[in-house]
Design an enzyme around this catalytic site. Sequence first.
Site, PDB file in Angstrom:
ATOM      1  N   TYR A   1       4.770  -7.598  16.195  1.00  0.00           N
ATOM      2  CA  TYR A   1       4.918  -6.418  15.325  1.00  0.00           C
ATOM      3  C   TYR A   1       5.596  -5.277  16.082  1.00  0.00           C
ATOM      4  O   TYR A   1       6.594  -4.713  15.627  1.00  0.00           O
ATOM      5  CB  TYR A   1       3.537  -5.992  14.828  1.00  0.00           C
TER       6      TYR A   1
ATOM      7  N   PHE B   1       0.845  -1.212   0.000  1.00  0.00           N
ATOM      8  CA  PHE B   1       0.000   0.000   0.000  1.00  0.00           C
ATOM      9  C   PHE B   1       0.879   1.261   0.000  1.00  0.00           C
ATOM     10  O   PHE B   1       0.889   2.030  -0.970  1.00  0.00           O
ATOM     11  CB  PHE B   1      -0.936  -0.065   1.221  1.00  0.00           C
TER      12      PHE B   1
HETATM   13  P1  NAD Z   1       1.668  -3.602   3.130  1.00  0.00           P
HETATM   14  O1  NAD Z   1       1.443  -4.944   3.733  1.00  0.00           O
HETATM   15  O2  NAD Z   1       0.707  -3.114   2.119  1.00  0.00           O
HETATM   16  O3  NAD Z   1       3.113  -3.523   2.498  1.00  0.00           O
HETATM   17  C1  NAD Z   1       4.225  -4.243   2.989  1.00  0.00           C
HETATM   18  C2  NAD Z   1       4.984  -4.807   1.799  1.00  0.00           C
HETATM   19  O4  NAD Z   1       6.147  -5.529   2.267  1.00  0.00           O
HETATM   20  C3  NAD Z   1       4.152  -5.807   0.992  1.00  0.00           C
HETATM   21  O5  NAD Z   1       4.164  -5.445  -0.375  1.00  0.00           O
HETATM   22  C4  NAD Z   1       4.850  -7.147   1.227  1.00  0.00           C
HETATM   23  O6  NAD Z   1       4.712  -8.048   0.155  1.00  0.00           O
HETATM   24  C5  NAD Z   1       6.282  -6.711   1.486  1.00  0.00           C
HETATM   25  N1  NAD Z   1       7.034  -7.706   2.253  1.00  0.00           N
HETATM   26  C6  NAD Z   1       6.673  -8.295   3.424  1.00  0.00           C
HETATM   27  N2  NAD Z   1       7.608  -9.176   3.803  1.00  0.00           N
HETATM   28  C7  NAD Z   1       8.586  -9.139   2.865  1.00  0.00           C
HETATM   29  C8  NAD Z   1       9.835  -9.832   2.708  1.00  0.00           C
HETATM   30  N3  NAD Z   1      10.235 -10.746   3.589  1.00  0.00           N
HETATM   31  N4  NAD Z   1      10.602  -9.560   1.614  1.00  0.00           N
HETATM   32  C9  NAD Z   1      10.198  -8.641   0.700  1.00  0.00           C
HETATM   33  N5  NAD Z   1       9.023  -7.946   0.807  1.00  0.00           N
HETATM   34  C10 NAD Z   1       8.235  -8.199   1.875  1.00  0.00           C
HETATM   35  O7  NAD Z   1       1.770  -2.569   4.350  1.00  0.00           O
HETATM   36  P2  NAD Z   1       1.797  -0.975   4.356  1.00  0.00           P
HETATM   37  O8  NAD Z   1       0.592  -0.504   5.058  1.00  0.00           O
HETATM   38  O9  NAD Z   1       2.103  -0.444   3.003  1.00  0.00           O
HETATM   39  O10 NAD Z   1       3.036  -0.719   5.333  1.00  0.00           O
HETATM   40  C11 NAD Z   1       4.339  -0.419   4.815  1.00  0.00           C
HETATM   41  C12 NAD Z   1       5.274  -0.111   5.980  1.00  0.00           C
HETATM   42  O11 NAD Z   1       4.804   1.023   6.699  1.00  0.00           O
HETATM   43  C13 NAD Z   1       5.406  -1.242   6.990  1.00  0.00           C
HETATM   44  O12 NAD Z   1       6.754  -1.328   7.411  1.00  0.00           O
HETATM   45  C14 NAD Z   1       4.529  -0.801   8.138  1.00  0.00           C
HETATM   46  O13 NAD Z   1       4.967  -1.313   9.363  1.00  0.00           O
HETATM   47  C15 NAD Z   1       4.665   0.710   8.070  1.00  0.00           C
HETATM   48  N6  NAD Z   1       3.487   1.380   8.660  1.00  0.00           N
HETATM   49  C16 NAD Z   1       2.311   1.465   7.971  1.00  0.00           C
HETATM   50  C17 NAD Z   1       1.224   2.104   8.551  1.00  0.00           C
HETATM   51  C18 NAD Z   1      -0.097   2.275   7.824  1.00  0.00           C
HETATM   52  O14 NAD Z   1      -0.994   2.934   8.363  1.00  0.00           O
HETATM   53  N7  NAD Z   1      -0.264   1.742   6.635  1.00  0.00           N
HETATM   54  C19 NAD Z   1       1.319   2.624   9.854  1.00  0.00           C
HETATM   55  C20 NAD Z   1       2.524   2.484  10.525  1.00  0.00           C
HETATM   56  C21 NAD Z   1       3.614   1.885   9.915  1.00  0.00           C
END
Ligand code: NAD
Length: 313
Positions: A146, A12
């Site tokens: 997490y 995302f």
């Molecule tokens: P998401 O799940 O959409 O994206 C995470 C991506 O990481 C996915 O595309 C997944 O395939 C990839 N991934 C996971 N494990 C992997 C691995 N071992 N090797 C390669 N790729 C891998 O999540 P998001 O909401 O886009 O979050 C992205 C980052 O932002 C994360 O680190 C999350 O902790 C952080 N975050 C997001 C939010 C939010 O509100 N969306 C809030 C706080 C922190």
Amino acid sequence: MSTCLVTGGAGFLGSHLCDELLSRGHRVICVDNLETGSLVNIEHIRDEAAFAHLNVDIIEPYRIEEPIDFVYHLASPASPIDYLRLPLHTLKVGSYGTHHTLGLAKSKRARFLLASTSEVYGDPEVHPQPEGYWGHVNPIGPRGVYDEAKRYAEALTMAYHRQQGVDTSIVRIFNTYGSRMRPHDGRAIPTFLRQALGNRPITVFGDGSQTRSFCYVTDLIRGMIALAESGYHDPVNIGNPDEFTLLQLAETVLEVTGSSSEIVFEALPVDDPKQRRPDISLAEQLLQWTPKVSLRDGLARTIEASGVETLVG
Ligand code: NAD
């Protein structure tokens, strides 16, 4: 033009980051094993000359041959549904995955940005949360996989900076929403939109008095890039300080969608934080960053950019 590596670039936030970096004229290498992401999120940029996707699991050591200027490290399961299903993967991606990615940044002499989270504050006793607050986290509860993975990743990042001289930064991201969130990923906004647009009851946990603050994705990405391009090393909160109860969020979703769904109440998940709101004074002062998109406007933009059919899932 810089070359930017984005781990988690098919997710995302990562895919929106890839879009913005490309639109600013940078080359982007997206590293993503599609564990929770999707090729659909990067379909529209896959054929661009300045973009490449590598299907790599960063839990294993990995190499990139070409020079890299910036490493944006976003790969990690992020929604409770994902990290509760993938507890060991979540711990490994935060530890081994972050080690490998920091090692890569070191070898390329690249600036590194860790995508951390407001979850490092746990169920906070300080409100709103400034970066200097150390948090109140249950390490052994189901969400600990997490929260502690991210806390470990922050410690690791600071160690690579202090001991190895890597140019690092840490963004603590608060709840963010926008298009490309998965309708069934369990987070409040996609769930409420799916339910409202499908004319099904909106399920609010507890009595709905717990609070959250929601940042629209374009605001978040702008702040994240500004931090990566600054020379700052300590953590910086990026999020929208407008605070809503979950019940207010449900009511706003009903208004924006024009839905007549009823609101129903369900049991609170374990260790669900009671309140969450960023203190963003550091980002305002350091990066001249403030969020611009209101909740109503952001929800309307999310519906328009996603399409009702996608949101209903
Ligand atoms: P998401 O799940 O959409 O994206 C995470 C991506 O990481 C996915 O595309 C997944 O395939 C990839 N991934 C996971 N494990 C992997 C691995 N071992 N090797 C390669 N790729 C891998 O999540 P998001 O909401 O886009 O979050 C992205 C980052 O932002 C994360 O680190 C999350 O902790 C952080 N975050 C997001 C939010 C939010 O509100 N969306 C809030 C706080 C922190």
